[in-house]
Design an enzyme around this catalytic site. Structure first.
Site, PDB file in Angstrom:
ATOM      1  N   TYR B  32       0.849  -1.261  -0.007  1.00 26.35           N
ATOM      2  CA  TYR B  32      -0.121   0.136   0.186  1.00 26.35           C
ATOM      3  C   TYR B  32       0.803   1.285   0.167  1.00 26.35           C
ATOM      4  O   TYR B  32       1.784   1.374   0.769  1.00 26.35           O
ATOM      5  CB  TYR B  32      -0.972  -0.032   1.046  1.00 26.35           C
ATOM      6  CG  TYR B  32      -2.133  -1.060   1.077  1.00 26.35           C
ATOM      7  CD1 TYR B  32      -2.341  -1.752  -0.140  1.00 26.35           C
ATOM      8  CD2 TYR B  32      -2.958  -1.030   2.032  1.00 26.35           C
ATOM      9  CE1 TYR B  32      -3.381  -2.438  -0.122  1.00 26.35           C
ATOM     10  CE2 TYR B  32      -4.117  -1.991   2.058  1.00 26.35           C
ATOM     11  CZ  TYR B  32      -4.416  -2.574   0.816  1.00 26.35           C
ATOM     12  OH  TYR B  32      -5.482  -3.507   0.840  1.00 26.35           O
ATOM     13  N   LYS B 218     -17.369  -7.782   4.543  1.00 25.05           N
ATOM     14  CA  LYS B 218     -17.113  -8.042   3.046  1.00 25.05           C
ATOM     15  C   LYS B 218     -15.990  -9.167   2.957  1.00 25.05           C
ATOM     16  O   LYS B 218     -15.099  -9.121   3.789  1.00 25.05           O
ATOM     17  CB  LYS B 218     -16.915  -7.009   2.230  1.00 25.05           C
ATOM     18  CG  LYS B 218     -16.455  -7.206   1.082  1.00 25.05           C
ATOM     19  CD  LYS B 218     -16.538  -5.917  -0.102  1.00 25.05           C
ATOM     20  CE  LYS B 218     -15.087  -5.143  -0.107  1.00 25.05           C
ATOM     21  NZ  LYS B 218     -15.129  -3.886  -0.399  1.00 25.05           N
ATOM     22  N   LYS B 220     -13.370 -11.359   0.433  1.00 25.73           N
ATOM     23  CA  LYS B 220     -12.886 -11.734  -0.952  1.00 25.73           C
ATOM     24  C   LYS B 220     -13.106 -12.966  -1.666  1.00 25.73           C
ATOM     25  O   LYS B 220     -13.047 -13.929  -0.745  1.00 25.73           O
ATOM     26  CB  LYS B 220     -11.272 -11.432  -1.013  1.00 25.73           C
ATOM     27  CG  LYS B 220     -10.877 -10.053  -0.537  1.00 25.73           C
ATOM     28  CD  LYS B 220     -11.469  -8.863  -1.491  1.00 25.73           C
ATOM     29  CE  LYS B 220     -10.761  -7.686  -0.870  1.00 25.73           C
ATOM     30  NZ  LYS B 220     -11.107  -6.490  -2.070  1.00 25.73           N
ATOM     31  N   ASP B 248     -16.581  -9.847  -3.055  1.00 25.47           N
ATOM     32  CA  ASP B 248     -15.665  -8.978  -3.927  1.00 25.47           C
ATOM     33  C   ASP B 248     -14.709  -9.949  -4.496  1.00 25.47           C
ATOM     34  O   ASP B 248     -14.026 -10.474  -4.105  1.00 25.47           O
ATOM     35  CB  ASP B 248     -14.737  -7.990  -2.917  1.00 25.47           C
ATOM     36  CG  ASP B 248     -13.883  -6.965  -3.653  1.00 25.47           C
ATOM     37  OD1 ASP B 248     -13.952  -7.034  -4.933  1.00 25.47           O
ATOM     38  OD2 ASP B 248     -13.570  -5.984  -3.114  1.00 25.47           O
ATOM     39  N   GLU B 274     -18.992  -7.243  -5.784  1.00 26.18           N
ATOM     40  CA  GLU B 274     -18.407  -6.277  -5.917  1.00 26.18           C
ATOM     41  C   GLU B 274     -17.254  -6.623  -7.247  1.00 26.18           C
ATOM     42  O   GLU B 274     -16.628  -7.692  -7.135  1.00 26.18           O
ATOM     43  CB  GLU B 274     -17.601  -5.628  -4.852  1.00 26.18           C
ATOM     44  CG  GLU B 274     -16.879  -4.558  -5.101  1.00 26.18           C
ATOM     45  CD  GLU B 274     -16.204  -4.036  -3.637  1.00 26.18           C
ATOM     46  OE1 GLU B 274     -16.851  -4.324  -2.779  1.00 26.18           O
ATOM     47  OE2 GLU B 274     -15.072  -3.408  -3.595  1.00 26.18           O
ATOM     48  N   GLU B 301     -14.185   0.886  -7.508  1.00 26.79           N
ATOM     49  CA  GLU B 301     -12.885   1.532  -7.094  1.00 26.79           C
ATOM     50  C   GLU B 301     -11.770   1.656  -8.117  1.00 26.79           C
ATOM     51  O   GLU B 301     -10.809   2.447  -7.946  1.00 26.79           O
ATOM     52  CB  GLU B 301     -12.448   0.370  -5.933  1.00 26.79           C
ATOM     53  CG  GLU B 301     -11.820  -0.806  -6.587  1.00 26.79           C
ATOM     54  CD  GLU B 301     -11.433  -1.701  -5.324  1.00 26.79           C
ATOM     55  OE1 GLU B 301     -12.173  -2.192  -4.827  1.00 26.79           O
ATOM     56  OE2 GLU B 301     -10.220  -2.133  -5.376  1.00 26.79           O
ATOM     57  N   ASP B 324     -13.986   6.064  -5.861  1.00 25.52           N
ATOM     58  CA  ASP B 324     -12.567   6.034  -5.304  1.00 25.52           C
ATOM     59  C   ASP B 324     -12.139   7.498  -5.064  1.00 25.52           C
ATOM     60  O   ASP B 324     -12.066   8.220  -6.106  1.00 25.52           O
ATOM     61  CB  ASP B 324     -11.681   5.289  -5.977  1.00 25.52           C
ATOM     62  CG  ASP B 324     -10.487   5.211  -5.091  1.00 25.52           C
ATOM     63  OD1 ASP B 324     -10.087   4.162  -4.667  1.00 25.52           O
ATOM     64  OD2 ASP B 324      -9.859   6.132  -4.966  1.00 25.52           O
ATOM     65  N   HIS B 351     -15.507   3.319  -2.057  1.00 26.68           N
ATOM     66  CA  HIS B 351     -14.187   2.364  -1.779  1.00 26.68           C
ATOM     67  C   HIS B 351     -13.455   3.196  -0.796  1.00 26.68           C
ATOM     68  O   HIS B 351     -13.212   4.302  -0.712  1.00 26.68           O
ATOM     69  CB  HIS B 351     -13.654   2.267  -3.134  1.00 26.68           C
ATOM     70  CG  HIS B 351     -12.177   1.696  -3.036  1.00 26.68           C
ATOM     71  ND1 HIS B 351     -11.075   1.966  -3.164  1.00 26.68           N
ATOM     72  CD2 HIS B 351     -12.019   0.262  -2.392  1.00 26.68           C
ATOM     73  CE1 HIS B 351     -10.233   1.269  -2.891  1.00 26.68           C
ATOM     74  NE2 HIS B 351     -10.427   0.278  -2.432  1.00 26.68           N
ATOM     75  N   GLY B 353     -10.139   2.034   2.331  1.00 25.10           N
ATOM     76  CA  GLY B 353      -9.151   0.758   2.891  1.00 25.10           C
ATOM     77  C   GLY B 353      -7.853   1.485   2.054  1.00 25.10           C
ATOM     78  O   GLY B 353      -7.462   2.798   2.186  1.00 25.10           O
TER      79      GLY B 353
END
Lengths: 434, 434
Positions: B32, B218, B220, B248, B274, B301, B324, B351, B353
């Site tokens: 990130y 949520k 993945k 997602d 998603e 996003e 986003d 979105h 995170g």
């Protein structure tokens, strides 16, 4: 075993804004530029050359991105690359961290195009064939393996792609002979119609185009209403009413405005309106198309990827698909778009001009006719007579047609002295201009 | 007169790939990162801070692009900037040479977002208000003047945008009071559901989420079929059937595959799927939506710009719009998307995170409720509990709600020691990791 020794990326810019070449309603001061990639091998006589096209500022970003994109190539064997260009494309494209910056669009995708264009050039040189011939000599299976069909299966399956290519495989040779007999692949010229040119220059250049055998010319529109009408009137005076006149608004209008402005020019019988609005607006183009028929809608030079073109075709939003050879992810993604267009029976008339795009698109158009669409109907490829002198194997246009290239490669190699002089900001030209 | 003295752009990366935080079916190893912009003024106590979010490689390209984007700001008076953020946005956006690299997408657009986020932060600091309050105190005319409505008039006219804002203007104060009484703006958590976590860790994190008051979680999906089913079964065991469970797929499927895979998970009653396929595929999402109802479709996003979202709404292709805050062109373009969504009556669930996105979106969601949509129905904003410690004014989430920020700015300022430690490649962390 020959291997990739090093990757170079050069930021090469030409000062075209000085002469208003390339001026249109959106792009008033472009300096035609190439983010130019060289794949050096340990054989001093073998390298791959490729590029993408930009119009100046930011070309450094694309060159830097190309170096990042190309990193996995260093040390790979040339055989491994040229024997699996689909695999190489998927490997480079799937870098998940760079993918976040797109996916498949903008700077990182332009950079991928530059790198993969160089890889295809390398493959054609290894095969000692011009790129169009390399493609034409591939089997349907080989072509489909190289094509990027991801996200397309709701519109085009692998089997459908194979069927399209197989249908025309037995007759490929006849179409090569046909192109040779015709003197090449038909093209049109935009050289006359830039917005920044005076009426006198416009008239003179249009007359030259007619004298050179062109049956299609294109004018930029979208600035002043009255100026558009005056310039189209001049065009029809010079070229008459049998030749085709295309107009190009370079994205300056919203959808309702595009419909109004194009219909105001209907009396000049444009063959197509190009880029009437945002290049991302599939549904907007569909609305324009319904409202301005029988004037055709053309778009694609800013078409970012195959998923966008899939939707343009599904939505019946265009009459002419103008893919860009340096914006899409090289032959891998271009193949997919040609196959989609064939399935939907829409003619592809590639965007060209800029710097080097004409050198690339001639190969693609020839391949399309020989192996994919098998048709010349409504097909004509852009030609703009700028900056060809910087290439070692410049395209040759004669009597309105691209003569079939014969030298090995994708015609993408620039003259070393041009790269040196126009490298930004320290090349000879730019250093002297400071 | 205070003026912009200098622009800085920092390439800040956090080594999140080491812990598999953020792992999903498409992005297996993200670090990130923020391309972090500081607008320095000649007042040492005043600066603007902004960023865009990436997941590692290429963050340097975005930082370099931000410096190019921000160049026109140097020397401008702070008053001129904060009093006409619409004009500044249009000036920066209309650089025709950089536009070629998009338009409005990819690296150059991410960079524009970072720069304009910093300009909005600066404006909020000058006004001594949190960004949401700055926006809420603007008149409908001021908001619409700041919004980027270009290419939208076939879906949303300026007058329609004004009417939406005016309708809810008299009751803004009541909704602020309502949010304060509720303890904040409702959010959901993704912290539990990353693909790389073990079943035990998943179960433990889900239980923590329930204990913390979340009513939405949520997960993945999109890797192995059986693994998806096992993880969803665990989720329902822990959260029960009253809480909402979102899934997602992070773009891993083609359209037909998405329809098949989502329907296979229908028994777990997902609230939304998603990113079932390519983020560019408006018509593909519309097809998925028709085929998986009543499961909702969410995407955004990777939504590159307002023209894409316009089409998603026109095509009835989504149930939840997940814009986003760092991919769209800051508040200017985000405003336009909120207004479009209000016109089409689609809830916006931003979105968040990554790094810093939660800090930004809390302001946007509050503003949406107070001034644009005036509704909380079907609205819930993402929250991921990572990396907040690097911000000087981190978001505060309590009992499943973002507490209203009170300090001036857009909550975008990073701690100087974090910037120093995680600057790539020479900051303390990365130098030590080499």
């Amino acid at each position: 075993m020959t291997a990739i020794l090093a990757v170079e990326a050069h930021d090469v810019r030409f000062p075209t804004s000085l002469s208003m070449d390339g001026s249109d309603a959106m792009n008033k001061d472009g300096d035609y530029s190439a983010a130019y990639v060289v794949l050096r091998t340990d054989d001093p006589d073998l390298a791959g050359y490729g590029f993408t096209f930009t119009i100046g500022r930011g070309n450094d970003l694309v060159a830097a991105a190309a170096l990042q994109r190309a990193r996995p190539l260093v040390g790979k064997s040339v055989d491994a690359i040229v024997n699996d260009l689909g695999g190489l494309y998927r490997e480079l494209q799937s870098d998940s961290q760079l993918r976040w910056l797109g996916p498949d669009k903008g700077v990182v995708h332009l950079a991928l195009a530059a790198v993969m264009n160089a890889a295809w050039d390398l493959a054609a040189r290894v095969a000692r064939k011009p790129l169009w011939r390399l493609l034409v000599d591939m089997t349907p299976e080989q072509l489909v393996d190289a094509a990027d069909l991801r996200y397309l299966s709701d519109a085009l399956t692998r089997d459908e792609a194979l069927a399209i290519l197989r249908a025309h495989e037995p007759t490929r040779a006849a179409r090569i002979a046909d192109l040779e007999a015709r003197g090449g692949y038909p093209c049109y010229t935009t050289s006359a119609g830039w917005l920044g040119y005076s009426d006198d220059k416009l008239r003179r250049l249009l007359q030259e185009a007619v004298d050179q055998g062109y049956r299609h010319v294109k004018l930029k529109v979208g600035a002043d209403r009255e100026e558009d009408r005056r310039r189209l009137r001049i065009a029809r005076e010079v070229i008459g009413w049998d030749a085709k006149l295309m107009i190009d608004a370079n994205q300056v209008w919203d959808v309702p405005e595009a419909i109004e402005r194009v219909n105001e020019l209907a009396e000049f019988k444009p063959h197509w309106i190009e880029e009437p609005t945002s290049p991302d607006d599939v549904l907007g183009h569909a609305a324009v198309r319904r409202a301005v028929a029988p004037i055709g809608v053309a778009t694609g030079e800013h078409g970012m990827n195959r998923v966008l073109f899939k939707q343009f075709l599904q939505a019946e939003a265009l009459d002419f698909l103008q893919l860009d050879s340096a914006r899409l992810g090289s032959v891998n993604e271009i193949l997919a778009v040609y196959l989609l267009a064939a399935k939907f029976e829409v003619p592809v008339c590639p965007h060209a001009g800029g710097v080097g795009l004409c050198e690339l698109v001639q190969h693609l158009s020839i391949f399309d006719y020989v192996a994919v669409s098998a048709s010349l109907e409504d097909r004509v490829t852009e030609f703009v007579d700028h900056l060809h002198e910087h290439f070692t194997d410049p395209c040759v246009v004669d009597r309105g047609a691209y003569v079939l290239p014969s030298r090995p490669g994708y015609s993408a190699e620039m003259r070393p002295e041009s790269v040196a002089a126009y490298s930004f900001p320290d090349g000879g030209y730019w250093a002297a201009a400071r």
